[in-house]
Design an enzyme around this catalytic site. Structure first.
Site, PDB file in Angstrom:
ATOM      1  N   HIS A  11       0.672  -1.224  -0.065  1.00 47.26           N
ATOM      2  CA  HIS A  11      -0.017   0.128   0.036  1.00 47.26           C
ATOM      3  C   HIS A  11       1.105   1.430  -0.081  1.00 47.26           C
ATOM      4  O   HIS A  11       1.850   1.273   0.531  1.00 47.26           O
ATOM      5  CB  HIS A  11      -1.038  -0.058   1.157  1.00 47.26           C
TER       6      HIS A  11
ATOM      7  N   GLU B  69       0.746   3.983   1.781  1.00 46.57           N
ATOM      8  CA  GLU B  69       1.438   4.551   2.965  1.00 46.57           C
ATOM      9  C   GLU B  69       2.511   3.642   3.499  1.00 46.57           C
ATOM     10  O   GLU B  69       3.465   4.361   3.954  1.00 46.57           O
ATOM     11  CB  GLU B  69       0.005   4.167   4.121  1.00 46.57           C
TER      12      GLU B  69
ATOM     13  N   CYS C 182      -6.107   2.195   5.560  1.00 44.79           N
ATOM     14  CA  CYS C 182      -6.883   1.037   5.922  1.00 44.79           C
ATOM     15  C   CYS C 182      -6.385   0.496   7.420  1.00 44.79           C
ATOM     16  O   CYS C 182      -5.426   0.879   7.875  1.00 44.79           O
ATOM     17  CB  CYS C 182      -7.073  -0.118   4.886  1.00 44.79           C
TER      18      CYS C 182
ATOM     19  N   CYS D 250      -2.206  -0.913   7.595  1.00 42.10           N
ATOM     20  CA  CYS D 250      -1.444   0.588   7.212  1.00 42.10           C
ATOM     21  C   CYS D 250      -1.715   1.445   8.395  1.00 42.10           C
ATOM     22  O   CYS D 250      -0.691   2.002   8.944  1.00 42.10           O
ATOM     23  CB  CYS D 250      -2.347   1.121   6.064  1.00 42.10           C
TER      24      CYS D 250
END
Length: 199
Positions: free
Chosen positions: A70, A72, A101, A106
């Site tokens: 992801h 992040e 999320c 994350c």
């Protein structure tokens, strides 16, 4: 193309990619994250232009055994290359197409990062709330509890991203239909989530 943390020319985002990923539309499967770093010094902020760029999530490829990453987490991966001095205070600002999320880790990773790096303050401006994750409220509350400032992007943040991260070729930012109404509605939802301590 994505920005590199190293010095050199900064890459800019294609205008169509920005508009299609940050607008009010649904069904977007990528998360784009634009970031900038400032050093805070005696109540003033000093922009660190060499620590500015954008990135997006990496799609999974199970044939190669890669489960994706992801946006992040990709940002957290590059933090060591930024060489942020622990004796200084920094403010990192994310402009992100989806809020972080919970279910894929994350929010937890960001919380751990903030706990381990007390010299970093994080502001997150999200274009949308990632409510595809059943635990999205928990993610937002976890970020709040970790000290992150979480907000919804408004016209000002979209325009700043356009001016700063997009290869706009001199064209001014053109807000899409419903931008203000969408931002206001999401801001109300986010406020309600963050004010609720129990859920």
């Amino acid at each position: 193309m994505e920005a590199s943390p190293a010095s050199g020319p900064r890459h800019l985002m294609d205008p169509h990619i920005f508009t299609s990923n940050f607008n009010n539309g649904i069904g977007r499967h990528k998360t784009y994250l634009c970031y900038e770093v400032e050093r805070l010094d005696n109540g003033t902020s000093v922009k660190m232009d060499q620590h500015r760029g954008f990135l997006h999530n990496q799609a999974k490829n199970l044939l190669c055994g890669f489960y994706g990453r992801h946006a992040e987490l990709r940002f957290l991966d590059l933090v060591p290359s930024l060489q942020l001095d622990p004796a200084q205070i920094y403010r990192v600002t994310w402009f992100i197409s989806w809020s972080p999320c919970f279910s894929w880790g994350c929010a937890g990773e960001v919380r751990a990062f903030l706990q381990e790096n007390t010299h970093v303050r994080l502001r997150i401006f999200a274009a949308r709330i990632y409510d595809y994750d059943p635990l999205y409220k928990e993610a937002l509350q976890m970020l709040r509890d970790a000290g992150a400032q979480v907000s919804i992007m408004t016209y000002d943040e979209f325009k700043h991203c356009w001016d700063t991260f997009v290869d706009h070729q001199g064209c001014p930012f053109q807000p899409w239909d419903g931008l203000d109404e969408h931002s206001q509605a999401l801001s109300g939802r986010l406020r309600a989530i963050l004010q609720n301590q129990g859920n």
